[in-house]
Motif scaffolding. Structure first.
Motif, PDB file in Angstrom:
ATOM      1  N   GLY A 311       3.662  64.834 -34.819  1.00 31.90           N
ATOM      2  CA  GLY A 311       4.384  63.619 -34.446  1.00 31.90           C
ATOM      3  C   GLY A 311       5.120  62.949 -35.581  1.00 31.90           C
ATOM      4  N   LEU A 312       5.469  61.714 -35.305  1.00 32.11           N
ATOM      5  CA  LEU A 312       6.242  60.882 -36.214  1.00 32.11           C
ATOM      6  C   LEU A 312       5.352  60.426 -37.371  1.00 32.11           C
ATOM      7  CD1 LEU A 312       9.070  59.634 -36.152  1.00 32.11           C
ATOM      8  CD2 LEU A 312       8.070  57.671 -34.993  1.00 32.11           C
ATOM      9  N   LEU A 313       5.878  60.519 -38.607  1.00 32.65           N
ATOM     10  CA  LEU A 313       5.026  60.158 -39.750  1.00 32.65           C
ATOM     11  C   LEU A 313       5.442  58.865 -40.429  1.00 32.65           C
ATOM     12  CD1 LEU A 313       4.740  63.731 -41.199  1.00 32.65           C
ATOM     13  CD2 LEU A 313       3.031  62.497 -39.873  1.00 32.65           C
ATOM     14  N   PHE A 314       6.680  58.828 -40.879  1.00 35.63           N
ATOM     15  CA  PHE A 314       7.159  57.594 -41.503  1.00 35.63           C
ATOM     16  C   PHE A 314       8.671  57.607 -41.449  1.00 35.63           C
ATOM     17  CE2 PHE A 314       6.846  60.753 -44.849  1.00 35.63           C
ATOM     18  CZ  PHE A 314       8.040  60.609 -45.533  1.00 35.63           C
ATOM     19  N   GLY A 315       9.276  56.527 -41.933  1.00 35.02           N
ATOM     20  CA  GLY A 315      10.724  56.501 -41.872  1.00 35.02           C
ATOM     21  C   GLY A 315      11.282  55.346 -42.670  1.00 35.02           C
TER      22      GLY A 315
END
Lengths: 430, 284
Positions: A311-315
């Motif tokens: 999934g999404l980790l950081f941004g």
């Protein structure tokens, strides 16, 4: 075809005609059912696609938008006919090209369970038998007598997926159903699909979500411009796919004629500004976004996110930070520089979205998997000294945070790599 | 493993075959679509099913006033309201079924492009939904007959046959227009106009008047599949009250040409539908 092959596709091709010019003679001939000979304005959405899927295999299908993934599923589900070629499917086929096909907003949740189930190919008795399970899975029990138009979009999707999840086919064809719903819901859907896959069913699964493809599909098919670009082990195919995505080629125009901004290229580079795909744990990583603004865009908001694992980790989100360029115009580059990226060895992907000043409208449509990079390094180099650490490290965690263990006798065990920083925990005396 | 169904997918050239077995396998879906359309139909209306009554009654009042009272057109010796309502009851089923079927593919395009099932189910279910309004209107008709002291005779047993014949014509024409509508939305504009004209040709002038004008007129009138049905519908409900030349003979003659015409329309509609079926999902 022998009994162990569930799906066999041989030389499938699909041609679409473009350009709906109103030529009366041709229109009338076509209305009368005569094929027209005019070959102008044609596009082959699929070409010479051949592959076989053994029974019980879960095959992922990846590729850019417009690569022919959905067309392939539409052909296999018989929604549309191939122009050439032949396919054989052995076993009861169920499909899920969209969540909630045929839901009627005026009807209640319960009524829609029956209607949607019947459309997907279930018998009434079968739906009645599974009703309790479906209702349970959907989590909308309290609203079964409420018209679906009063449902929140989340409830709507949950109910629709619940019905589809209880289809019981031997071959299941699924198209990007995870694009909807929140993270918790997606996890549940993936769990359900896992369960279905373990039950020995054959599944074809189209998705942009590489985490989901990795998790569900040992085998993967990559379609590019209507042709099979690669077919085989998922990790290898995904690696090839990302290599291609990262090549110097310009990105396809995201939305022809769209006024806003066109993202022409997104590259990953090192501290020297040199394009680079391989990094080590803790490196600085720069992401360069090349754009071409179609006009003057005031205070746009860029949102760059990094995904990997499941999934999404950081941004980096300009909306959160309230840091934005005053205006951009013409062509240019915006660079985001991530410091000391704490990722573990794996492949990671970047997605980009650009919003307007209000943060509500897209200036550029979201581009998933716009670029990727890989973190490399063996277990020892990272300070993992355990037995078979290399094996465990592969595709396990994505990020690491320093920690230590406090044992019952009060002694403390600190991983080799996590030493240095002072612990700021009060000693617990319980 | 012996019973594993095998699906073969390949381009079909020309007509797709009419797979009746597959249709029968999915008959529950036919029922669900008809049920959905019925359920949704009068949702959020104040008067609900009363609209199925109001429509034919309003037309009846207007027709009686214009054609019976003002123009003094003949009506086989029947009271104006009875003559026009009887025609309207069966005609409205035809017109409703035909226009519902014609719009059915376009109206269900989101389903059409996402799931496979025998496409024929969609227009077919539209024709079935129309039965509900028909029976409501027939009830009103019977009440009006009671008011005028007209008793239906044993010939009323012919009704199911007439209804089936009407459905065959409506479905046949509906399949044609539905297929055309997938590509050319002009159908939606032409159809109401066409049905209006067709209605005036069918239920206003009794056949007895046409028959007096000679063979050519009779032949033309016989080509209208609904002509015979309306005539027979009146005959089997109202035979006792009819005077003048409206008689059983005319009815049988008209049905004699009406049945083959209806069957021809059904066959032609089916062929056209099957010819274009494979393109529906691509161009709708």
């Amino acid at each position: 075809m022998n009994g162990e092959t569930a799906i066999r596709v041989a030389g499938i091709g699909k041609r679409y005609r473009l350009g709906q010019t109103l030529d009366w003679g041709r229109s009338i001939r076509r209305a009368l059912g005569k094929p027209s000979e005019n070959a102008a304005g044609e596009i082959w959405a699929l070409r010479e696609v051949s592959f076989e899927v053994p029974r019980g295999t879960v095959l992922g299908i990846i590729g850019r938008n417009g690569a022919g993934k959905s067309t392939l599923l539409k052909i296999l589900t018989r929604v549309t006919e191939p122009t050439v070629g032949r396919a054989e499917l052995r076993g009861r086929v169920g499909s899920l090209l969209e969540v909630g096909t045929g839901f009627n907003p005026e009807l209640t949740g319960l009524e829609n369970i029956y209607l949607n189930g019947a459309i997907l190919g279930m018998r009434k008795a079968e739906i009645s038998r599974k009703l309790e399970e479906i209702v349970e899975f959907s989590g909308v029990r309290a609203f079964l007598e409420t018209p679906v138009k009063r449902y929140s979009s989340g409830m709507h999707v949950r109910l629709a997926f619940a019905v589809a999840a209880h289809l019981d086919p031997e071959i299941l064809l699924i198209d990007e159903v995870l694009a909807v719903g929140d993270a918790a819901f997606q996890r549940r859907c993936l769990g359900k699909m896992d369960e279905v896959a373990k039950g020995g069913r054959t599944i074809l699964f189209v998705s942009h979500n590489m985490g989901a493809i990795r998790r569900l599909c040992p085998q993967c098919l990559w379609l590019n411009e209507g042709r099979i670009a690669a077919l085989g082990n998922t990790e290898e195919v995904i690696a090839q796919y990302f290599d291609a995505v990262n090549s110097d080629e310009l990105l396809p125009d995201q939305r022809p004629g769209h006024t806003g901004i066109r993202i022409t290229r997104v590259t990953v580079s090192d501290t020297q500004g040199l394009p680079c795909q391989q990094f080590a744990h803790g490196d600085d990583i720069a992401v360069r976004i090349h754009y071409e603004a179609l006009g003057r865009i005031v205070r746009p908001r860029f949102n760059l996110s990094v995904s990997g694992g499941h999934g999404l980790l950081f941004g980096a989100n300009m909306v959160l930070d309230d840091i934005r360029p005053e205006a951009i115009e013409g062509t240019g580059v915006i660079t985001c520089r991530f410091r000391k990226v704490p990722l573990l060895p794996q492949t990671y992907t970047l997605s980009l979205t650009v919003y307007d000043a209000t943060g509500e409208e897209y200036v550029a449509p979201p581009i998933p998997n716009v670029a990727s990079f890989r973190i490399q390094g063996d277990a020892l180099a990272l300070g993992y000294t355990g037995e078979s650490a290399d094996k465990y490290l592969e595709n396990s965690y994505t990020i690491r945070v320093p920690y230590d263990w406090v044992f019952p006798d009060g002694s403390i065990g600190t991983p080799k790599w996590a030493t240095g920083g002072p612990a700021r925990f009060e000693d617990s005396h319980d | 493993m012996l019973n594993t169904p095998v699906t073969i997918i390949q381009p079909s050239d020309g007509w797709r075959s009419l797979d009746l077995r597959e249709l029968w396998d999915r008959r529950e879906l036919l029922y669900f679509f008809a049920w959905r359309d019925l359920k949704v139909r009068y949702k959020q209306t104040l008067f609900g099913v009363l609209w199925a009554v109001a429509g034919p009654l309003a037309s009846m009042v207007v027709f009686t006033f214009v054609f019976d009272k003002m123009a003094g057109l003949p009506s086989d010796g029947l009271p104006g309201p009875i003559f026009y309502l009887s025609g309207l009851v069966i005609w409205r089923y035809f017109a409703n079924a035909l226009s519902a079927a014609s719009n059915s593919l376009v109206g269900n395009q989101t389903i059409l492009t996402k799931v496979y099932f025998p496409r024929l189910i969609i227009p077919l279910s539209s024709c079935i939904t129309g039965f509900a309004d028909f029976f409501v209107a027939l009830g009103v008709m019977l009440v009006l007959m009671a008011y005028y002291g007209i008793l239906p005779g044993i010939a009323m047993l012919l009704l199911p046959f007439l209804l089936l014949l009407t459905m065959a014509s409506a479905l046949g024409a509906g399949l044609f227009f539905a297929s055309l509508n997938v590509k050319y939305r002009d159908v939606g504009y032409i159809l109401p106009f066409l049905l209006q004209l067709w209605m005036f040709c069918t239920i206003i002038v009794p056949y007895s008047e046409v028959a007096q004008r000679g063979g050519a007129w009779r032949f033309v009138y016989g080509l209208n599949p609904m002509g015979g049905v309306v005539e027979a519908f009146r005959w089997c409900l109202l035979r006792g009250a009819m005077t003048g030349p409206g008689n059983a003979n005319a009815t049988w003659i008209l049905l004699g040409t009406g049945v083959p015409v209806a069957l021809f329309i059904l066959a032609a509609g089916l062929l056209y539908f099957k010819r274009l079926e494979k393109m529906f999902a691509d161009i709708v």
